[in-house]
Write a protein that holds these residues in place. Sequence first.
Motif, PDB file in Angstrom:
ATOM      1  N   HIS A  84       0.829  -1.209   0.000  1.00 53.06           N
ATOM      2  CA  HIS A  84       0.000   0.000   0.000  1.00 53.06           C
ATOM      3  C   HIS A  84       0.865   1.262   0.000  1.00 53.06           C
ATOM      4  N   LEU A  85       1.952   1.231   0.787  1.00 56.70           N
ATOM      5  CA  LEU A  85       2.821   2.407   0.883  1.00 56.70           C
ATOM      6  C   LEU A  85       4.214   1.962   1.338  1.00 56.70           C
ATOM      7  N   ILE A  86       5.229   2.429   0.610  1.00 57.55           N
ATOM      8  CA  ILE A  86       6.622   2.158   1.000  1.00 57.55           C
ATOM      9  C   ILE A  86       7.161   3.419   1.665  1.00 57.55           C
ATOM     10  N   HIS A  87       7.492   3.323   2.966  1.00 54.63           N
ATOM     11  CA  HIS A  87       7.861   4.524   3.720  1.00 54.63           C
ATOM     12  C   HIS A  87       9.323   4.939   3.575  1.00 54.63           C
ATOM     13  N   GLY A  88      10.208   3.984   3.342  1.00 55.54           N
ATOM     14  CA  GLY A  88      11.633   4.288   3.558  1.00 55.54           C
ATOM     15  C   GLY A  88      12.468   4.514   2.321  1.00 55.54           C
ATOM     16  N   VAL A  89      11.962   5.229   1.334  1.00 57.82           N
ATOM     17  CA  VAL A  89      12.732   5.387   0.095  1.00 57.82           C
ATOM     18  C   VAL A  89      13.770   6.498   0.279  1.00 57.82           C
ATOM     19  N   ASP A  90      15.031   6.150   0.110  1.00 55.34           N
ATOM     20  CA  ASP A  90      16.079   7.122   0.413  1.00 55.34           C
ATOM     21  C   ASP A  90      17.138   7.244  -0.681  1.00 55.34           C
ATOM     22  N   SER A  91      16.783   6.848  -1.901  1.00 52.87           N
ATOM     23  CA  SER A  91      17.710   7.108  -3.014  1.00 52.87           C
ATOM     24  C   SER A  91      16.939   7.131  -4.331  1.00 52.87           C
ATOM     25  N   LEU A  92      17.522   7.850  -5.284  1.00 53.65           N
ATOM     26  CA  LEU A  92      16.925   7.921  -6.610  1.00 53.65           C
ATOM     27  C   LEU A  92      16.958   6.544  -7.276  1.00 53.65           C
ATOM     28  N   LYS A  93      18.007   5.803  -6.966  1.00 53.44           N
ATOM     29  CA  LYS A  93      18.155   4.468  -7.529  1.00 53.44           C
ATOM     30  C   LYS A  93      16.993   3.556  -7.110  1.00 53.44           C
ATOM     31  N   LEU A  94      16.655   3.622  -5.844  1.00 58.91           N
ATOM     32  CA  LEU A  94      15.547   2.806  -5.342  1.00 58.91           C
ATOM     33  C   LEU A  94      14.218   3.272  -5.950  1.00 58.91           C
ATOM     34  N   LEU A  95      14.078   4.580  -6.052  1.00 56.63           N
ATOM     35  CA  LEU A  95      12.881   5.157  -6.664  1.00 56.63           C
ATOM     36  C   LEU A  95      12.707   4.642  -8.098  1.00 56.63           C
ATOM     37  N   GLN A  96      13.800   4.630  -8.828  1.00 52.31           N
ATOM     38  CA  GLN A  96      13.743   4.189 -10.222  1.00 52.31           C
ATOM     39  C   GLN A  96      13.413   2.705 -10.323  1.00 52.31           C
ATOM     40  N   GLU A  97      13.946   1.932  -9.396  1.00 54.85           N
ATOM     41  CA  GLU A  97      13.660   0.504  -9.399  1.00 54.85           C
ATOM     42  C   GLU A  97      12.174   0.248  -9.073  1.00 54.85           C
ATOM     43  N   ILE A  98      11.635   1.000  -8.151  1.00 55.96           N
ATOM     44  CA  ILE A  98      10.210   0.848  -7.806  1.00 55.96           C
ATOM     45  C   ILE A  98       9.348   1.220  -9.021  1.00 55.96           C
ATOM     46  N   ASP A  99       9.754   2.281  -9.695  1.00 57.72           N
ATOM     47  CA  ASP A  99       9.024   2.694 -10.896  1.00 57.72           C
ATOM     48  C   ASP A  99       9.067   1.603 -11.974  1.00 57.72           C
ATOM     49  N   LYS A 100      10.251   1.068 -12.167  1.00 62.37           N
ATOM     50  CA  LYS A 100      10.454   0.047 -13.205  1.00 62.37           C
ATOM     51  C   LYS A 100       9.629  -1.221 -12.918  1.00 62.37           C
ATOM     52  N   GLN A 101       9.705  -1.681 -11.691  1.00 64.19           N
ATOM     53  CA  GLN A 101       8.980  -2.910 -11.343  1.00 64.19           C
ATOM     54  C   GLN A 101       7.473  -2.690 -11.343  1.00 64.19           C
ATOM     55  N   SER A 102       7.060  -1.488 -10.984  1.00 61.14           N
ATOM     56  CA  SER A 102       5.625  -1.181 -10.975  1.00 61.14           C
ATOM     57  C   SER A 102       5.093  -1.102 -12.403  1.00 61.14           C
ATOM     58  N   LYS A 103       5.925  -0.539 -13.276  1.00 60.15           N
ATOM     59  CA  LYS A 103       5.548  -0.429 -14.679  1.00 60.15           C
ATOM     60  C   LYS A 103       5.295  -1.805 -15.294  1.00 60.15           C
ATOM     61  N   LYS A 104       6.148  -2.741 -14.945  1.00 60.11           N
ATOM     62  CA  LYS A 104       6.011  -4.107 -15.473  1.00 60.11           C
ATOM     63  C   LYS A 104       4.657  -4.719 -15.177  1.00 60.11           C
ATOM     64  N   ILE A 105       4.097  -4.359 -14.033  1.00 60.46           N
ATOM     65  CA  ILE A 105       2.797  -4.940 -13.674  1.00 60.46           C
ATOM     66  C   ILE A 105       1.683  -3.898 -13.782  1.00 60.46           C
ATOM     67  N   ASN A 106       2.027  -2.779 -14.418  1.00 63.20           N
ATOM     68  CA  ASN A 106       1.042  -1.738 -14.679  1.00 63.20           C
ATOM     69  C   ASN A 106       0.335  -1.247 -13.416  1.00 63.20           C
ATOM     70  N   ARG A 107       1.155  -0.957 -12.411  1.00 58.06           N
ATOM     71  CA  ARG A 107       0.626  -0.495 -11.153  1.00 58.06           C
ATOM     72  C   ARG A 107       1.327   0.815 -10.795  1.00 58.06           C
ATOM     73  N   THR A 108       0.689   1.650 -10.008  1.00 61.05           N
ATOM     74  CA  THR A 108       1.363   2.823  -9.459  1.00 61.05           C
ATOM     75  C   THR A 108       1.619   2.562  -7.986  1.00 61.05           C
ATOM     76  N   THR A 109       2.860   2.675  -7.566  1.00 58.02           N
ATOM     77  CA  THR A 109       3.204   2.390  -6.169  1.00 58.02           C
ATOM     78  C   THR A 109       3.368   3.692  -5.399  1.00 58.02           C
ATOM     79  N   ASN A 110       2.733   3.733  -4.239  1.00 56.77           N
ATOM     80  CA  ASN A 110       2.818   4.900  -3.360  1.00 56.77           C
ATOM     81  C   ASN A 110       4.065   4.811  -2.501  1.00 56.77           C
ATOM     82  N   ILE A 111       4.810   5.902  -2.448  1.00 56.54           N
ATOM     83  CA  ILE A 111       6.026   5.892  -1.633  1.00 56.54           C
ATOM     84  C   ILE A 111       6.164   7.182  -0.821  1.00 56.54           C
TER      85      ILE A 111
END
Length: 222
Positions: A84-111
């Motif tokens: 539902h929500l990822i609280h601890g995002v602390d780098s652009l790299k992690l942000l990009q990975e979340i975006d990439k993996q979410s895109k694969k499953i056509n979801r928007t992830t809240n962070i």
Amino acid sequence: MPVNKEAYKSIIDQLPAGTTLVAVSKTKPVEDILALYELGQRDFGENYVQELLDKQVTLPADIRWHFIGHLQSNKVKNIVPFVHLIHGVDSLKLLQEIDKQSKKINRTTNILLQVHIAREESKFGLDENELDEILNSDFLQQEKYQHISICGLMGMATFTEDPDKVRAEFKNLKRLHDKYNKSLSNFSILSMGMSSDFKIALEEGSNMLRIGSLLFGARNYS
Ligand SMILES: *Cc1c(COP(=O)(O)O)cnc(C)c1O
């Protein structure tokens, strides 16, 4: 130790409108989660990916799972399908990975972006400059990211008996939140406050508490 239902009810009674309580159930058995679920609690927080996955498959599907730990890039794909929500995002790299993996499953992830507000302890999180950098980065500006929604900020105060220090750290996080909340849409969440400092956090403008031991008893990491 049984779940402290009295503490739960008392916290719920103190919650201002629009404030969310995340019950932090890390290390605790599914029975304890169900005990609060039966009282109406739906937001639960975990900080280990494997433990979260194990619990998620056995527990009711309408639970909103919050990931509050330090997330490793290689584990992102395991939680994006349901988190539902990822609280601890602390780098652009992690942000990009979340975006990439979410895109694969056509979801928007809240962070939430995690900010380092504790002065003395070394904890995870961004400082103000790094926060500026991420929120002004090309990655965000060019709207390449279609599959993450940055919903606000999260922080942990220093673990100390000194309430003034804790208050000052929360004030600082609130200041940063206000600064960006003006220019960003959908940035309304300010996740701060745990068992020992949630009252101060509420006074300083928190709208999301993460409370564990007060509800579930002390954790045993043996
Ligand atoms: C464990 C944890 C909490 C809850 O801590 P308590 O002191 O048990 O309330 C809150 N936030 C984070 C990030 C945690 O890891």
